[in-house]
Design an enzyme around this catalytic site. Structure first.
Site, PDB file in Angstrom:
ATOM      1  N   GLY A  79     -20.211 -29.919  30.586  1.00 35.14           N
ATOM      2  CA  GLY A  79     -19.444 -28.769  30.114  1.00 35.14           C
ATOM      3  C   GLY A  79     -19.564 -27.625  31.079  1.00 35.14           C
ATOM      4  O   GLY A  79     -20.465 -27.603  31.934  1.00 35.14           O
ATOM      5  N   CYS A  88     -25.147 -34.106  32.693  1.00 34.40           N
ATOM      6  CA  CYS A  88     -24.879 -32.825  33.328  1.00 34.40           C
ATOM      7  C   CYS A  88     -25.265 -31.664  32.401  1.00 34.40           C
ATOM      8  O   CYS A  88     -26.437 -31.470  32.135  1.00 34.40           O
ATOM      9  CB  CYS A  88     -23.420 -32.762  33.777  1.00 34.40           C
ATOM     10  SG  CYS A  88     -23.128 -31.432  34.927  1.00 34.40           S
ATOM     11  N   TYR A  89     -24.311 -30.924  31.874  1.00 35.05           N
ATOM     12  CA  TYR A  89     -24.685 -29.864  30.924  1.00 35.05           C
ATOM     13  C   TYR A  89     -25.488 -30.467  29.767  1.00 35.05           C
ATOM     14  O   TYR A  89     -26.433 -29.861  29.257  1.00 35.05           O
ATOM     15  CB  TYR A  89     -23.432 -29.169  30.367  1.00 35.05           C
ATOM     16  CG  TYR A  89     -23.754 -28.073  29.370  1.00 35.05           C
ATOM     17  CD1 TYR A  89     -24.077 -26.795  29.815  1.00 35.05           C
ATOM     18  CD2 TYR A  89     -23.784 -28.333  27.994  1.00 35.05           C
ATOM     19  CE1 TYR A  89     -24.403 -25.794  28.912  1.00 35.05           C
ATOM     20  CE2 TYR A  89     -24.112 -27.333  27.085  1.00 35.05           C
ATOM     21  CZ  TYR A  89     -24.417 -26.069  27.548  1.00 35.05           C
ATOM     22  OH  TYR A  89     -24.744 -25.085  26.665  1.00 35.05           O
ATOM     23  N   HIS A  91     -22.400 -37.417  36.855  1.00 30.79           N
ATOM     24  CA  HIS A  91     -21.414 -37.943  35.897  1.00 30.79           C
ATOM     25  C   HIS A  91     -21.213 -39.445  36.098  1.00 30.79           C
ATOM     26  O   HIS A  91     -20.429 -39.851  36.963  1.00 30.79           O
ATOM     27  CB  HIS A  91     -20.068 -37.222  36.085  1.00 30.79           C
ATOM     28  CG  HIS A  91     -20.094 -35.817  35.589  1.00 30.79           C
ATOM     29  ND1 HIS A  91     -19.815 -35.480  34.290  1.00 30.79           N
ATOM     30  CD2 HIS A  91     -20.397 -34.665  36.219  1.00 30.79           C
ATOM     31  CE1 HIS A  91     -19.922 -34.173  34.136  1.00 30.79           C
ATOM     32  NE2 HIS A  91     -20.280 -33.648  35.283  1.00 30.79           N
ATOM     33  N   GLU A 125     -19.549 -41.373  34.317  1.00 36.98           N
ATOM     34  CA  GLU A 125     -18.258 -41.836  33.786  1.00 36.98           C
ATOM     35  C   GLU A 125     -17.127 -41.790  34.808  1.00 36.98           C
ATOM     36  O   GLU A 125     -16.083 -42.372  34.592  1.00 36.98           O
ATOM     37  CB  GLU A 125     -17.852 -41.029  32.548  1.00 36.98           C
ATOM     38  CG  GLU A 125     -17.682 -39.526  32.742  1.00 36.98           C
ATOM     39  CD  GLU A 125     -19.002 -38.761  32.699  1.00 36.98           C
ATOM     40  OE1 GLU A 125     -20.054 -39.404  32.796  1.00 36.98           O
ATOM     41  OE2 GLU A 125     -18.980 -37.530  32.602  1.00 36.98           O
ATOM     42  N   ASP A 129       4.696 -47.128  22.328  1.00 33.77           N
ATOM     43  CA  ASP A 129       3.916 -46.605  21.208  1.00 33.77           C
ATOM     44  C   ASP A 129       4.629 -46.816  19.870  1.00 33.77           C
ATOM     45  O   ASP A 129       4.041 -47.341  18.918  1.00 33.77           O
ATOM     46  CB  ASP A 129       3.611 -45.110  21.406  1.00 33.77           C
ATOM     47  CG  ASP A 129       2.944 -44.848  22.744  1.00 33.77           C
ATOM     48  OD1 ASP A 129       2.427 -45.816  23.315  1.00 33.77           O
ATOM     49  OD2 ASP A 129       2.952 -43.698  23.204  1.00 33.77           O
ATOM     50  N   LYS A 172      -3.733 -45.466  25.779  1.00 38.74           N
ATOM     51  CA  LYS A 172      -2.468 -46.155  26.084  1.00 38.74           C
ATOM     52  C   LYS A 172      -2.680 -47.631  26.452  1.00 38.74           C
ATOM     53  O   LYS A 172      -1.965 -48.494  25.971  1.00 38.74           O
ATOM     54  CB  LYS A 172      -1.799 -45.434  27.257  1.00 38.74           C
ATOM     55  CG  LYS A 172      -0.420 -45.925  27.562  1.00 38.74           C
ATOM     56  CD  LYS A 172       0.582 -45.089  26.835  1.00 38.74           C
ATOM     57  CE  LYS A 172       2.000 -45.512  27.116  1.00 38.74           C
ATOM     58  NZ  LYS A 172       2.933 -44.732  26.273  1.00 38.74           N
TER      59      LYS A 172
END
Ligand code: XMP
Length: 524
Positions: free
Chosen positions: A63, A90-91, A181, A183, A238, A380
């Site tokens: 963050g 991180c944060y 990070h 991710e 969708d 998606k």
């Protein structure tokens, strides 16, 4: 979205969001590992929420705030007493250290942005299985502060130049905290960390599409009972997947309305309606309202006015057809997960409206209907996987996105039937070229825009004075940012020749090489 949606039967992981730009990617990595997770902003995560949610593990996101500042975001203290593994990123690492008795500082040498290398200190934790095989790991850093003192009970497992505590863990409590990070793409081995984390937390990977399908069908039945559902079917992935799923759940209690506004691509209406009638035998109203839409758009050239006219008429037409079938209690929508994630806004303030998006947003209130949104937990690509699971043909599932206002926003200036016909033909040739060259799946979206300008040309010794068109093809992950697709000159030359030869009315072809930003994907 504060109420959670996974049934109790699924193992769930809670991501507490502190406002990182990449929190969604944590969810993405976990989904790839067949782990069900939900992102909730830290403000919503109270003691009672935690008890209710009953996570099997918790992740604190990164963050933009600084834990050194007063009133910076915090998770509730009670999260540390749940007895489940926690991973701080991180944060999230810094807040964990601060709350558990460590120290975070800011100053010379505490910041690190971009690529960094973490060296191992100790690898005796399950979190690091498969890490440091080459002696060090490339990671992505983005921090201004750093942890200067770790909390009691923690040990250091990895260091980087400006993060002496890049990887830390309190093994008995199963608390892990990393400064980088894992991710993001630029931490190439990041997925392994998540894999190790969910494994040590005891997740079995029960979040599969097959399981999702069963659960979603049951949820639709529970919600709808014997009520009637109506769905605006556009032919896009969708709405198509939502319709087929709901049809499987409640059969003919669902009616779909396909509104043909006269702004669809070549053969599109016939293909969409034909596919649904033939394969799914679901009640489907094909509302040909092209005269109405094109009549109201006559002489209109302002992009926002076009969008507003189309959006308003769409609601009117949909309402009319809903009345014809005796009304409905529920409106089905293909809302996706990224649309519903509440991310934490630190800057506040509304963002500027670049374009008014066409959707059926005004309908539920106006018609007093409740929403059925069976895809709101999916990304998606997961919607595509569900579509395959439901047997939708690949040709449907892999389609590029097509905007609600259709060709209207690919025809800058006044819209005429003649221009739309030329545009349809040119677009069909362009897409055919892309498919023939095997490029369709590499491209996020490709289309032709017909320009409001005619230019002079020469064909067969004669003068021509015809429209110019622009080809657009972009790569993107989510449509929010985009880059133009690097076609070869051969491809562009061949395509221009084909369009000019095969499409009367066009004598000049250009290629749009604008990225987004500063451009947008569509021309209007
Ligand atoms: P822009 O042009 O804003 O488009 O860069 C981003 C993505 O959104 C699609 N788009 C729309 N989709 N209704 C939709 O359903 C709309 O009104 C609309 N306008 C743009 C566009 O095709 C691209 O994929």
């Amino acid at each position: 979205m504060t109420d959670h949606i996974a049934p109790a039967s699924h193992e769930r992981l809670l991501i507490i969001d502190f406002g990182s730009q990449v929190t969604q990617l944590i969810a993405r990595r976990l989904r790839e590992l067949n782990v069900y997770c939900e992102i909730h902003p830290f403000q919503n995560v109270t003691d009672s929420f935690l008890k209710d949610f009953d996570p099997k593990a918790v992740i604190f996101s990164g963050g933009p705030a600084s834990v050194i500042d007063e009133n910076s975001p915090r998770p509730p203290e009670s999260v540390f007493a749940l007895g489940v593994p926690i991973l701080g990123i991180c944060y999230g690492q810094q807040v964990m250290m601060q709350m558990l008795g460590g120290k975070v500082t800011r100053g010379h040498g505490t910041a690190e942005f971009g690529r960094a290398y973490v060296e191992p200190q100790d690898t005796t934790t399950d979190l690091l299985a498969g890490w440091f095989l080459d002696g060090r790991e490339q990671v992505w850093m983005s921090h201004g502060d750093h942890v200067a003192e770790i909390a009691p009970g923690f040990e250091v497992y990895g260091t980087s130049p400006n993060a002496p505590f890049a990887i830390t863990a309190d093994l008995p409590r199963r608390f892990f905290a990393v400064q980088f990070h894992p991710e993001v793409h630029h931490t190439p081995n990041g997925k392994t960390l998540y894999e190790n984390f969910v494994k040590l937390a005891g997740f079995t990977g029960d979040w599969t599409m097959g399981a999702y399908r069963e659960q979603a069908i049951q949820a639709i039945r529970d919600q709808v009972g014997d009520g009637k559902v109506i769905c605006a079917l556009s032919g896009g992935v969708d709405s198509s997947v939502a319709a087929v799923l709901i049809h499987e759940a409640i059969g003919n209690q669902l009616t779909c309305v396909y509104v043909d506004h006269g702004l669809m691509r070549k053969n599109e209406s016939a293909e969409v309606v034909g596919m649904f009638r033939e394969h799914y035998n679901l009640p489907l109203i094909h509302a040909d309202e092209s005269d109405l839409f094109l009549g109201k758009l006559d002489g209109v050239s302002d992009p926002e006015t076009k969008r507003k006219i189309i959006g308003g008429l769409f609601i009117e037409v949909f309402e009319k057809h809903a009345k014809e079938i005796g009304g409905a209690d529920f409106l089905a929508q293909g809302t996706l997960y990224p649309d519903v994630i509440e991310s934490v806004s630190f800057s506040g303030g509304p963002s500027v409206t670049i374009k008014s998006h066409h959707n059926v947003g005004g309908l539920p209130d106006r018609m007093n209907m409740q929403l059925v949104e069976p895809l709101r937990e999916l990304f998606k690509d997961e919607v595509r996987a569900l579509g395959r699971e439901l047997g939708l043909p690949d040709s449907f599932i892999g389609r590029h996105p097509f905007p609600g206002p259709g060709l209207a926003i690919r025809c800058p200036g006044e819209i005429t039937r003649a221009k739309l016909d030329i545009l349809r033909e040119a677009d069909a040739v362009y897409i055919d070229q892309i498919r023939k060259h095997g490029l369709y799946d590499e491209i996020w979206q490709a289309f032709v825009a017909i320009l409001p300008v005619r230019t002079v040309g020469v064909m067969g010794d004669g003068r021509t004075y015809d429209y110019a068109c622009a080809l657009r093809a972009v790569t993107s992950v989510d449509g929010m940012t985009a880059d133009y697709f690097p076609f070869s000159h051969e491809f562009l030359g061949e395509t221009a020749t084909r369009i000019i030869n095969e499409v009367p009315g066009i004598n000049r072809v250009t290629y749009d090489i604008t990225s987004k930003p500063p451009g947008t994907i569509e021309w209007e």
